[in-house]
Motif scaffolding. Structure first.
Motif, PDB file in Angstrom:
ATOM      1  N   ARG A 120       0.726  -1.358   0.019  1.00  0.00           N
ATOM      2  CA  ARG A 120      -0.086   0.063  -0.007  1.00  0.00           C
ATOM      3  C   ARG A 120       0.748   1.223   0.001  1.00  0.00           C
ATOM      4  O   ARG A 120       0.653   2.405  -0.575  1.00  0.00           O
ATOM      5  CB  ARG A 120      -0.963  -0.031   1.155  1.00  0.00           C
ATOM      6  CG  ARG A 120      -2.052  -0.970   1.175  1.00  0.00           C
ATOM      7  CD  ARG A 120      -2.874  -0.889   2.663  1.00  0.00           C
ATOM      8  NE  ARG A 120      -4.002  -1.865   2.676  1.00  0.00           N
ATOM      9  CZ  ARG A 120      -4.487  -2.458   3.545  1.00  0.00           C
ATOM     10  NH1 ARG A 120      -4.199  -1.713   4.720  1.00  0.00           N
ATOM     11  NH2 ARG A 120      -5.348  -3.033   3.690  1.00  0.00           N
ATOM     12  N   PHE A 121       2.144   1.225   0.484  1.00  0.00           N
ATOM     13  CA  PHE A 121       3.044   2.229   0.750  1.00  0.00           C
ATOM     14  C   PHE A 121       3.576   2.633  -0.572  1.00  0.00           C
ATOM     15  O   PHE A 121       4.095   3.922  -0.654  1.00  0.00           O
ATOM     16  CB  PHE A 121       4.038   2.305   1.707  1.00  0.00           C
ATOM     17  CG  PHE A 121       3.257   2.239   3.424  1.00  0.00           C
ATOM     18  CD1 PHE A 121       2.763   3.304   3.978  1.00  0.00           C
ATOM     19  CD2 PHE A 121       2.717   1.100   3.997  1.00  0.00           C
ATOM     20  CE1 PHE A 121       2.262   3.695   5.078  1.00  0.00           C
ATOM     21  CE2 PHE A 121       2.238   0.974   5.129  1.00  0.00           C
ATOM     22  CZ  PHE A 121       1.921   2.420   5.796  1.00  0.00           C
ATOM     23  N   LEU A 122       3.410   1.935  -1.534  1.00  0.00           N
ATOM     24  CA  LEU A 122       3.752   2.205  -2.908  1.00  0.00           C
ATOM     25  C   LEU A 122       3.193   3.436  -3.402  1.00  0.00           C
ATOM     26  O   LEU A 122       3.322   4.105  -4.539  1.00  0.00           O
ATOM     27  CB  LEU A 122       3.997   1.164  -3.888  1.00  0.00           C
ATOM     28  CG  LEU A 122       4.863   0.312  -3.579  1.00  0.00           C
ATOM     29  CD1 LEU A 122       4.833  -1.110  -4.523  1.00  0.00           C
ATOM     30  CD2 LEU A 122       6.361   0.591  -3.677  1.00  0.00           C
ATOM     31  N   ARG A 123       1.908   3.678  -2.993  1.00  0.00           N
ATOM     32  CA  ARG A 123       1.155   4.712  -3.340  1.00  0.00           C
ATOM     33  C   ARG A 123       1.787   6.117  -3.304  1.00  0.00           C
ATOM     34  O   ARG A 123       1.513   7.012  -3.562  1.00  0.00           O
ATOM     35  CB  ARG A 123      -0.184   4.634  -2.723  1.00  0.00           C
ATOM     36  CG  ARG A 123      -1.087   3.608  -2.969  1.00  0.00           C
ATOM     37  CD  ARG A 123      -2.322   3.475  -2.024  1.00  0.00           C
ATOM     38  NE  ARG A 123      -2.821   2.073  -2.168  1.00  0.00           N
ATOM     39  CZ  ARG A 123      -3.832   1.597  -1.426  1.00  0.00           C
ATOM     40  NH1 ARG A 123      -4.561   2.271  -0.427  1.00  0.00           N
ATOM     41  NH2 ARG A 123      -4.172   0.317  -1.675  1.00  0.00           N
ATOM     42  N   VAL A 124       2.601   6.084  -2.201  1.00  0.00           N
ATOM     43  CA  VAL A 124       3.493   7.405  -1.937  1.00  0.00           C
ATOM     44  C   VAL A 124       4.202   7.933  -3.412  1.00  0.00           C
ATOM     45  O   VAL A 124       4.214   8.764  -3.637  1.00  0.00           O
ATOM     46  CB  VAL A 124       4.628   6.920  -0.761  1.00  0.00           C
ATOM     47  CG1 VAL A 124       5.699   8.202  -0.882  1.00  0.00           C
ATOM     48  CG2 VAL A 124       4.023   7.085   0.461  1.00  0.00           C
ATOM     49  N   LEU A 125       4.698   6.787  -4.013  1.00  0.00           N
ATOM     50  CA  LEU A 125       5.342   6.894  -5.304  1.00  0.00           C
ATOM     51  C   LEU A 125       4.406   7.591  -6.324  1.00  0.00           C
ATOM     52  O   LEU A 125       4.864   8.559  -7.283  1.00  0.00           O
ATOM     53  CB  LEU A 125       5.824   5.554  -6.030  1.00  0.00           C
ATOM     54  CG  LEU A 125       6.906   4.837  -5.332  1.00  0.00           C
ATOM     55  CD1 LEU A 125       7.285   3.678  -5.980  1.00  0.00           C
ATOM     56  CD2 LEU A 125       8.084   5.828  -5.185  1.00  0.00           C
ATOM     57  N   ARG A 126       3.105   7.334  -6.170  1.00  0.00           N
ATOM     58  CA  ARG A 126       2.118   7.936  -6.910  1.00  0.00           C
ATOM     59  C   ARG A 126       1.915   9.381  -6.923  1.00  0.00           C
ATOM     60  O   ARG A 126       1.918  10.433  -7.440  1.00  0.00           O
ATOM     61  CB  ARG A 126       0.712   7.182  -6.816  1.00  0.00           C
ATOM     62  CG  ARG A 126      -0.372   7.451  -8.069  1.00  0.00           C
ATOM     63  CD  ARG A 126      -1.540   6.610  -7.816  1.00  0.00           C
ATOM     64  NE  ARG A 126      -2.254   6.746  -9.075  1.00  0.00           N
ATOM     65  CZ  ARG A 126      -3.200   5.790  -9.150  1.00  0.00           C
ATOM     66  NH1 ARG A 126      -3.606   4.823  -8.425  1.00  0.00           N
ATOM     67  NH2 ARG A 126      -4.105   6.078 -10.096  1.00  0.00           N
ATOM     68  N   ILE A 127       2.090   9.618  -5.553  1.00  0.00           N
ATOM     69  CA  ILE A 127       1.912  11.001  -4.891  1.00  0.00           C
ATOM     70  C   ILE A 127       3.119  11.856  -5.635  1.00  0.00           C
ATOM     71  O   ILE A 127       3.095  13.126  -6.081  1.00  0.00           O
ATOM     72  CB  ILE A 127       2.129  10.907  -3.500  1.00  0.00           C
ATOM     73  CG1 ILE A 127       0.499  10.523  -2.961  1.00  0.00           C
ATOM     74  CG2 ILE A 127       2.067  12.739  -2.915  1.00  0.00           C
ATOM     75  CD1 ILE A 127       0.664  10.709  -1.328  1.00  0.00           C
ATOM     76  N   ILE A 128       4.070  11.103  -5.321  1.00  0.00           N
ATOM     77  CA  ILE A 128       5.596  11.928  -5.764  1.00  0.00           C
ATOM     78  C   ILE A 128       5.399  12.059  -7.415  1.00  0.00           C
ATOM     79  O   ILE A 128       5.789  13.074  -8.069  1.00  0.00           O
ATOM     80  CB  ILE A 128       7.029  11.092  -5.731  1.00  0.00           C
ATOM     81  CG1 ILE A 128       7.001  10.813  -3.965  1.00  0.00           C
ATOM     82  CG2 ILE A 128       7.972  11.556  -6.424  1.00  0.00           C
ATOM     83  CD1 ILE A 128       8.014   9.937  -3.667  1.00  0.00           C
ATOM     84  N   SER A 129       4.917  11.126  -8.081  1.00  0.00           N
ATOM     85  CA  SER A 129       4.582  11.094  -9.727  1.00  0.00           C
ATOM     86  C   SER A 129       3.779  12.264  -9.897  1.00  0.00           C
ATOM     87  O   SER A 129       4.263  13.084 -11.148  1.00  0.00           O
ATOM     88  CB  SER A 129       4.388   9.814 -10.463  1.00  0.00           C
ATOM     89  OG  SER A 129       3.029   9.543 -10.063  1.00  0.00           O
ATOM     90  N   ILE A 130       2.567  12.530  -9.454  1.00  0.00           N
ATOM     91  CA  ILE A 130       1.807  13.665  -9.444  1.00  0.00           C
ATOM     92  C   ILE A 130       2.406  14.775  -9.212  1.00  0.00           C
ATOM     93  O   ILE A 130       2.297  15.780 -10.260  1.00  0.00           O
ATOM     94  CB  ILE A 130       0.649  13.480  -8.568  1.00  0.00           C
ATOM     95  CG1 ILE A 130      -0.263  12.307  -9.291  1.00  0.00           C
ATOM     96  CG2 ILE A 130      -0.417  14.878  -8.747  1.00  0.00           C
ATOM     97  CD1 ILE A 130      -1.506  11.757  -8.392  1.00  0.00           C
ATOM     98  N   ILE A 131       2.899  15.006  -8.097  1.00  0.00           N
ATOM     99  CA  ILE A 131       3.565  16.330  -7.657  1.00  0.00           C
ATOM    100  C   ILE A 131       4.908  16.752  -8.753  1.00  0.00           C
ATOM    101  O   ILE A 131       4.960  17.872  -9.180  1.00  0.00           O
ATOM    102  CB  ILE A 131       4.042  16.343  -6.346  1.00  0.00           C
ATOM    103  CG1 ILE A 131       3.126  16.156  -5.463  1.00  0.00           C
ATOM    104  CG2 ILE A 131       5.099  17.479  -5.948  1.00  0.00           C
ATOM    105  CD1 ILE A 131       3.722  16.039  -3.861  1.00  0.00           C
ATOM    106  N   TYR A 132       5.443  15.638  -9.108  1.00  0.00           N
ATOM    107  CA  TYR A 132       6.569  15.911 -10.170  1.00  0.00           C
ATOM    108  C   TYR A 132       5.795  16.591 -11.583  1.00  0.00           C
ATOM    109  O   TYR A 132       6.482  17.380 -12.201  1.00  0.00           O
ATOM    110  CB  TYR A 132       7.273  14.616 -10.400  1.00  0.00           C
ATOM    111  CG  TYR A 132       8.518  14.884 -11.543  1.00  0.00           C
ATOM    112  CD1 TYR A 132       9.760  15.594 -11.142  1.00  0.00           C
ATOM    113  CD2 TYR A 132       8.397  14.167 -12.654  1.00  0.00           C
ATOM    114  CE1 TYR A 132      10.774  15.722 -12.164  1.00  0.00           C
ATOM    115  CE2 TYR A 132       9.425  14.548 -13.743  1.00  0.00           C
ATOM    116  CZ  TYR A 132      10.589  15.176 -13.339  1.00  0.00           C
ATOM    117  OH  TYR A 132      11.455  15.195 -14.154  1.00  0.00           O
ATOM    118  N   ARG A 133       4.879  15.788 -11.802  1.00  0.00           N
ATOM    119  CA  ARG A 133       4.252  16.094 -13.306  1.00  0.00           C
ATOM    120  C   ARG A 133       3.751  17.436 -13.073  1.00  0.00           C
ATOM    121  O   ARG A 133       3.891  18.557 -14.135  1.00  0.00           O
ATOM    122  CB  ARG A 133       3.151  15.244 -13.550  1.00  0.00           C
ATOM    123  CG  ARG A 133       2.405  15.437 -14.872  1.00  0.00           C
ATOM    124  CD  ARG A 133       1.463  14.296 -15.416  1.00  0.00           C
ATOM    125  NE  ARG A 133       0.568  14.188 -14.141  1.00  0.00           N
ATOM    126  CZ  ARG A 133       0.687  12.841 -13.719  1.00  0.00           C
ATOM    127  NH1 ARG A 133       1.629  11.869 -13.930  1.00  0.00           N
ATOM    128  NH2 ARG A 133      -0.456  12.677 -12.803  1.00  0.00           N
TER     129      ARG A 133
END
Length: 342
Positions: A120-133
Protein backbone atom coordinates in the motif's frame (compact mmCIF):
# COMPACT_ATOMS: atom_id res chain seq x y z
CA UNK A 1 2.84 26.13 1.17
CA UNK A 2 2.72 25.48 -2.57
CA UNK A 3 1.22 28.17 -4.79
CA UNK A 4 -0.68 27.21 -7.93
CA UNK A 5 0.34 29.11 -11.05
CA UNK A 6 -3.06 29.78 -12.59
CA UNK A 7 -1.66 31.29 -15.78
CA UNK A 8 0.39 28.18 -16.59
CA UNK A 9 -2.57 26.05 -15.61
CA UNK A 10 -4.78 27.77 -18.19
CA UNK A 11 -2.04 27.84 -20.83
CA UNK A 12 -1.40 24.09 -20.53
CA UNK A 13 -4.79 23.19 -22.11
CA UNK A 14 -4.92 20.18 -19.78
CA UNK A 15 -7.09 21.71 -17.10
CA UNK A 16 -9.23 18.56 -16.73
CA UNK A 17 -6.23 16.27 -16.23
CA UNK A 18 -4.63 18.61 -13.73
CA UNK A 19 -7.93 18.84 -11.86
CA UNK A 20 -7.92 15.03 -11.72
CA UNK A 21 -4.33 15.18 -10.46
CA UNK A 22 -5.30 17.46 -7.59
CA UNK A 23 -8.29 15.27 -6.69
CA UNK A 24 -6.15 12.13 -6.78
CA UNK A 25 -3.48 13.87 -4.75
CA UNK A 26 -6.00 14.67 -2.04
CA UNK A 27 -7.43 11.12 -2.07
CA UNK A 28 -3.97 9.55 -1.91
CA UNK A 29 -2.93 11.70 1.05
CA UNK A 30 -6.21 10.90 2.82
CA UNK A 31 -5.87 7.19 2.06
CA UNK A 32 -2.28 7.00 3.30
CA UNK A 33 -3.21 8.93 6.43
CA UNK A 34 -6.00 6.42 7.12
CA UNK A 35 -3.64 3.49 6.50
CA UNK A 36 -1.09 4.90 8.94
CA UNK A 37 -3.74 5.66 11.54
CA UNK A 38 -5.34 2.23 11.19
CA UNK A 39 -1.92 0.59 11.57
CA UNK A 40 -1.42 2.50 14.82
CA UNK A 41 -4.98 1.77 15.91
CA UNK A 42 -4.28 -1.95 15.49
CA UNK A 43 -2.28 -1.97 18.74
CA UNK A 44 -4.41 -3.07 21.70
CA UNK A 45 -2.82 -0.43 23.93
CA UNK A 46 -3.95 2.32 21.55
CA UNK A 47 -7.48 0.92 21.42
CA UNK A 48 -7.65 0.74 25.22
CA UNK A 49 -6.34 4.32 25.46
CA UNK A 50 -8.99 5.60 23.05
CA UNK A 51 -11.69 3.57 24.79
CA UNK A 52 -10.89 5.37 28.05
CA UNK A 53 -10.24 8.93 26.82
CA UNK A 54 -12.29 9.04 23.56
CA UNK A 55 -15.01 6.45 23.90
CA UNK A 56 -17.23 8.05 21.25
CA UNK A 57 -14.50 8.07 18.64
CA UNK A 58 -13.54 4.49 19.58
CA UNK A 59 -17.10 3.25 19.03
CA UNK A 60 -17.31 5.17 15.75
CA UNK A 61 -14.00 3.95 14.31
CA UNK A 62 -14.12 0.33 15.53
CA UNK A 63 -16.40 -0.81 12.65
CA UNK A 64 -14.11 0.96 10.18
CA UNK A 65 -11.10 -0.86 11.61
CA UNK A 66 -12.82 -4.21 11.43
CA UNK A 67 -13.78 -3.63 7.78
CA UNK A 68 -10.81 -1.53 6.78
CA UNK A 69 -10.05 -3.62 3.67
CA UNK A 70 -13.52 -2.81 2.34
CA UNK A 71 -12.99 0.93 2.81
CA UNK A 72 -9.52 0.69 1.32
CA UNK A 73 -10.97 -1.11 -1.70
CA UNK A 74 -13.22 1.92 -2.28
CA UNK A 75 -10.09 4.04 -2.67
CA UNK A 76 -8.51 1.33 -4.83
CA UNK A 77 -11.55 1.38 -7.13
CA UNK A 78 -11.09 5.12 -7.67
CA UNK A 79 -7.36 4.72 -8.22
CA UNK A 80 -7.83 1.92 -10.76
CA UNK A 81 -10.52 3.90 -12.59
CA UNK A 82 -8.14 6.85 -12.92
CA UNK A 83 -5.35 4.48 -14.01
CA UNK A 84 -7.36 2.90 -16.83
CA UNK A 85 -8.67 6.32 -17.85
CA UNK A 86 -5.13 7.62 -18.27
CA UNK A 87 -4.10 4.42 -20.03
CA UNK A 88 -6.89 4.91 -22.57
CA UNK A 89 -5.83 8.52 -23.09
CA UNK A 90 -2.19 7.44 -23.57
CA UNK A 91 -3.30 4.94 -26.26
CA UNK A 92 -5.45 7.52 -28.03
CA UNK A 93 -2.81 10.26 -27.91
CA UNK A 94 -0.05 7.74 -28.80
CA UNK A 95 2.05 8.90 -25.86
CA UNK A 96 4.12 5.70 -26.00
CA UNK A 97 5.32 3.63 -28.93
CA UNK A 98 3.20 0.63 -27.92
CA UNK A 99 -0.22 0.54 -26.30
CA UNK A 100 0.92 -1.86 -23.57
CA UNK A 101 3.88 0.28 -22.43
CA UNK A 102 1.79 2.38 -20.04
CA UNK A 103 1.24 -0.21 -17.26
CA UNK A 104 4.92 -1.19 -17.32
CA UNK A 105 6.06 2.41 -17.02
CA UNK A 106 3.50 3.16 -14.29
CA UNK A 107 3.88 -0.19 -12.52
CA UNK A 108 3.83 1.45 -9.08
CA UNK A 109 0.27 2.64 -9.69
CA UNK A 110 -0.89 -0.94 -10.18
CA UNK A 111 1.22 -2.57 -7.48
CA UNK A 112 0.20 0.11 -4.97
CA UNK A 113 -3.46 -0.82 -5.50
CA UNK A 114 -2.88 -4.30 -4.04
CA UNK A 115 -4.54 -4.12 -0.57
CA UNK A 116 -1.59 -5.58 1.32
CA UNK A 117 0.06 -3.54 4.06
CA UNK A 118 3.58 -3.40 2.65
CA UNK A 119 2.47 -2.71 -0.94
CA UNK A 120 0.00 0.00 0.00
CA UNK A 121 2.82 2.40 0.78
CA UNK A 122 3.89 2.29 -2.86
CA UNK A 123 1.08 4.80 -3.28
CA UNK A 124 3.62 7.32 -2.03
CA UNK A 125 5.33 6.94 -5.42
CA UNK A 126 2.06 7.91 -7.04
CA UNK A 127 1.97 11.08 -4.96
CA UNK A 128 5.55 11.85 -5.97
CA UNK A 129 4.79 11.28 -9.65
CA UNK A 130 1.79 13.62 -9.54
CA UNK A 131 3.75 16.35 -7.76
CA UNK A 132 6.63 15.93 -10.19
CA UNK A 133 4.28 16.17 -13.18
CA UNK A 134 2.71 19.36 -11.82
CA UNK A 135 6.18 20.76 -11.20
CA UNK A 136 7.32 19.87 -14.75
CA UNK A 137 4.39 21.78 -16.21
CA UNK A 138 5.20 24.69 -13.81
CA UNK A 139 1.77 24.49 -12.24
CA UNK A 140 3.46 24.35 -8.85
CA UNK A 141 7.03 25.03 -7.79
CA UNK A 142 8.13 22.49 -5.20
CA UNK A 143 11.55 24.14 -4.87
CA UNK A 144 9.92 26.99 -2.96
CA UNK A 145 8.37 24.75 -0.32
CA UNK A 146 10.00 24.51 3.10
CA UNK A 147 9.74 20.72 3.01
CA UNK A 148 11.69 20.52 -0.26
CA UNK A 149 14.30 22.99 0.95
CA UNK A 150 14.73 21.02 4.18
CA UNK A 151 15.29 17.66 2.45
CA UNK A 152 17.28 19.19 -0.42
CA UNK A 153 19.67 20.89 2.00
CA UNK A 154 20.45 17.69 3.90
CA UNK A 155 20.60 15.71 0.65
CA UNK A 156 23.23 18.14 -0.66
CA UNK A 157 25.06 17.91 2.67
CA UNK A 158 25.06 14.11 2.44
CA UNK A 159 26.28 14.17 -1.16
CA UNK A 160 29.04 16.64 -0.27
CA UNK A 161 30.22 14.44 2.59
CA UNK A 162 30.12 11.35 0.35
CA UNK A 163 31.84 12.99 -2.63
CA UNK A 164 34.51 14.54 -0.40
CA UNK A 165 35.41 11.14 1.02
CA UNK A 166 35.57 9.64 -2.48
CA UNK A 167 37.72 12.48 -3.83
CA UNK A 168 40.10 12.30 -0.86
CA UNK A 169 40.37 8.53 -1.33
CA UNK A 170 41.16 8.98 -5.02
CA UNK A 171 43.72 11.72 -4.34
CA UNK A 172 45.38 9.56 -1.68
CA UNK A 173 45.68 6.82 -4.31
CA UNK A 174 47.24 9.32 -6.71
CA UNK A 175 49.75 10.28 -4.03
CA UNK A 176 50.66 6.61 -3.59
CA UNK A 177 51.16 6.23 -7.35
CA UNK A 178 53.25 9.41 -7.52
CA UNK A 179 55.38 8.18 -4.61
CA UNK A 180 56.46 5.21 -6.71
CA UNK A 181 58.67 7.52 -8.73
CA UNK A 182 59.75 8.05 -12.31
CA UNK A 183 57.63 5.45 -14.19
CA UNK A 184 54.62 7.72 -13.78
CA UNK A 185 56.54 10.77 -14.97
CA UNK A 186 57.93 8.88 -17.93
CA UNK A 187 54.44 7.76 -18.93
CA UNK A 188 53.09 11.32 -18.66
CA UNK A 189 55.96 12.65 -20.78
CA UNK A 190 56.17 9.88 -23.38
CA UNK A 191 52.57 8.68 -23.68
CA UNK A 192 50.59 11.88 -23.03
CA UNK A 193 52.68 14.98 -23.73
CA UNK A 194 55.02 13.84 -26.52
CA UNK A 195 52.25 12.55 -28.89
CA UNK A 196 50.61 15.98 -28.50
CA UNK A 197 53.80 17.97 -29.06
CA UNK A 198 52.51 19.54 -32.27
CA UNK A 199 49.32 20.66 -30.56
CA UNK A 200 51.31 22.12 -27.64
CA UNK A 201 53.63 23.93 -30.07
CA UNK A 202 50.71 25.48 -31.95
CA UNK A 203 49.02 26.52 -28.71
CA UNK A 204 52.20 28.05 -27.22
CA UNK A 205 52.99 29.81 -30.49
CA UNK A 206 49.53 31.35 -30.59
CA UNK A 207 49.63 32.38 -26.92
CA UNK A 208 53.13 33.94 -27.22
CA UNK A 209 52.09 35.79 -30.37
CA UNK A 210 48.94 37.10 -28.69
CA UNK A 211 50.83 38.13 -25.55
CA UNK A 212 53.52 39.94 -27.56
CA UNK A 213 50.95 41.67 -29.78
CA UNK A 214 48.68 42.83 -26.97
CA UNK A 215 51.39 43.50 -24.40
CA UNK A 216 54.22 45.00 -26.42
CA UNK A 217 52.93 46.60 -29.60
CA UNK A 218 50.68 49.22 -27.94
CA UNK A 219 53.53 50.29 -25.62
CA UNK A 220 56.64 49.83 -27.75
CA UNK A 221 57.37 53.57 -27.69
CA UNK A 222 57.32 53.64 -23.91
CA UNK A 223 59.46 50.49 -23.78
CA UNK A 224 62.01 52.01 -26.16
CA UNK A 225 62.37 55.12 -24.02
CA UNK A 226 62.73 52.97 -20.91
CA UNK A 227 65.43 50.76 -22.51
CA UNK A 228 67.40 53.77 -23.74
CA UNK A 229 67.28 55.31 -20.27
CA UNK A 230 68.46 52.06 -18.65
CA UNK A 231 71.28 51.62 -21.16
CA UNK A 232 72.32 55.25 -20.78
CA UNK A 233 72.45 54.88 -17.00
CA UNK A 234 74.48 51.65 -17.27
CA UNK A 235 76.97 53.22 -19.70
CA UNK A 236 77.49 56.22 -17.45
CA UNK A 237 78.52 53.85 -14.69
CA UNK A 238 81.06 52.13 -16.97
CA UNK A 239 84.58 53.18 -15.98
CA UNK A 240 86.25 52.59 -19.37
CA UNK A 241 83.62 54.56 -21.25
CA UNK A 242 83.80 57.45 -18.78
CA UNK A 243 87.52 57.86 -19.52
CA UNK A 244 86.69 58.84 -23.11
CA UNK A 245 85.44 62.15 -21.76
CA UNK A 246 89.02 63.15 -20.94
CA UNK A 247 90.13 62.95 -24.58
CA UNK A 248 90.83 66.42 -25.84
CA UNK A 249 88.21 68.03 -28.09
CA UNK A 250 86.43 64.86 -29.37
CA UNK A 251 86.13 62.92 -26.07
CA UNK A 252 82.65 64.08 -24.94
CA UNK A 253 81.31 63.77 -28.49
CA UNK A 254 82.58 60.20 -28.85
CA UNK A 255 81.14 59.23 -25.46
CA UNK A 256 77.74 60.69 -26.28
CA UNK A 257 77.68 59.04 -29.71
CA UNK A 258 78.53 55.64 -28.24
CA UNK A 259 75.81 55.93 -25.59
CA UNK A 260 73.20 56.79 -28.21
CA UNK A 261 74.39 54.04 -30.56
CA UNK A 262 74.41 51.33 -27.89
CA UNK A 263 71.00 52.38 -26.59
CA UNK A 264 69.58 52.39 -30.10
CA UNK A 265 71.10 48.96 -30.89
CA UNK A 266 69.70 47.36 -27.71
CA UNK A 267 66.25 48.87 -28.27
CA UNK A 268 66.19 47.75 -31.92
CA UNK A 269 67.30 44.20 -31.05
CA UNK A 270 64.62 43.79 -28.37
CA UNK A 271 62.05 45.42 -30.65
CA UNK A 272 62.91 42.96 -33.44
CA UNK A 273 62.73 39.96 -31.05
CA UNK A 274 59.31 40.97 -29.78
CA UNK A 275 58.04 41.67 -33.30
CA UNK A 276 59.18 38.19 -34.35
CA UNK A 277 57.41 36.68 -31.35
CA UNK A 278 54.25 38.62 -32.20
CA UNK A 279 54.22 37.29 -35.77
CA UNK A 280 53.44 33.83 -37.08
CA UNK A 281 57.15 33.24 -37.72
CA UNK A 282 57.64 32.42 -34.03
CA UNK A 283 56.41 28.88 -34.63
CA UNK A 284 59.87 27.48 -35.45
CA UNK A 285 61.38 29.17 -32.39
CA UNK A 286 58.65 27.79 -30.09
CA UNK A 287 59.02 24.35 -31.70
CA UNK A 288 62.74 24.34 -30.84
CA UNK A 289 61.93 25.19 -27.23
CA UNK A 290 59.30 22.44 -27.01
CA UNK A 291 61.82 19.97 -28.50
CA UNK A 292 64.19 20.79 -25.66
CA UNK A 293 61.54 20.15 -23.00
CA UNK A 294 59.90 17.21 -24.80
CA UNK A 295 62.58 15.26 -26.64
CA UNK A 296 61.81 11.97 -28.35
CA UNK A 297 61.51 9.06 -25.88
CA UNK A 298 64.71 7.45 -27.17
CA UNK A 299 66.61 10.73 -26.75
CA UNK A 300 65.15 11.79 -23.41
CA UNK A 301 67.73 11.79 -20.59
CA UNK A 302 66.83 9.89 -17.43
CA UNK A 303 65.99 12.29 -14.58
CA UNK A 304 68.29 12.21 -11.59
CA UNK A 305 67.19 10.91 -8.21
CA UNK A 306 67.12 14.42 -6.73
CA UNK A 307 64.96 15.67 -9.62
CA UNK A 308 62.51 12.81 -9.09
CA UNK A 309 62.33 13.43 -5.35
CA UNK A 310 61.80 17.16 -5.84
CA UNK A 311 59.04 16.57 -8.40
CA UNK A 312 57.37 13.94 -6.22
CA UNK A 313 57.47 16.32 -3.25
CA UNK A 314 55.98 19.12 -5.36
CA UNK A 315 53.10 16.98 -6.64
CA UNK A 316 52.52 15.56 -3.15
CA UNK A 317 52.22 19.07 -1.68
CA UNK A 318 49.85 20.15 -4.44
CA UNK A 319 47.58 17.16 -3.83
CA UNK A 320 47.68 17.81 -0.07
CA UNK A 321 46.52 21.38 -0.71
CA UNK A 322 43.68 20.07 -2.88
CA UNK A 323 42.69 17.55 -0.18
CA UNK A 324 42.69 20.31 2.45
CA UNK A 325 40.31 22.33 0.27
CA UNK A 326 38.09 19.30 -0.34
CA UNK A 327 37.82 18.76 3.42
CA UNK A 328 36.14 22.17 3.81
CA UNK A 329 32.46 21.54 4.62
CA UNK A 330 30.55 24.24 2.78
CA UNK A 331 27.18 22.94 3.97
CA UNK A 332 28.12 23.73 7.57
CA UNK A 333 28.75 27.38 6.81
CA UNK A 334 25.50 27.46 4.81
CA UNK A 335 23.66 25.98 7.80
CA UNK A 336 24.91 28.79 10.04
CA UNK A 337 23.78 31.43 7.55
CA UNK A 338 20.35 29.95 6.79
CA UNK A 339 17.83 30.36 9.57
CA UNK A 340 15.04 28.51 7.72
CA UNK A 341 16.76 25.11 8.04
CA UNK A 342 16.28 23.50 11.47
Amino acid sequence: MLNINRENLKASHQLIWFAIDFVMLGLLILNLALIIFDSIYGFIAVQDLLAVHAAGFHELYQPVHENFIFYDLLFVAVFLTEFFLRWGYAIRAQVYDRWYFYPFIHWYDLVGCIPVGSLRFLRVLRIISIIYRLHQYKIIDITQSRLYQFFNFYYEAFMEELSDRIVIKVLSGVQTEVGRGSPLFDRVQHEILYPRKAMLTDWLSERVSQAASEGYMPKRGELRVYLEERVDAALKQNLELSRLRYLPVVGPTIQETLEEAVGDIVANVIHQILEDLASSTNHAFIEDIVDVFLPAPELAPSPSRKQNEALISLIHDIIEAIKAQVRVKHWRSDLKERKDIP
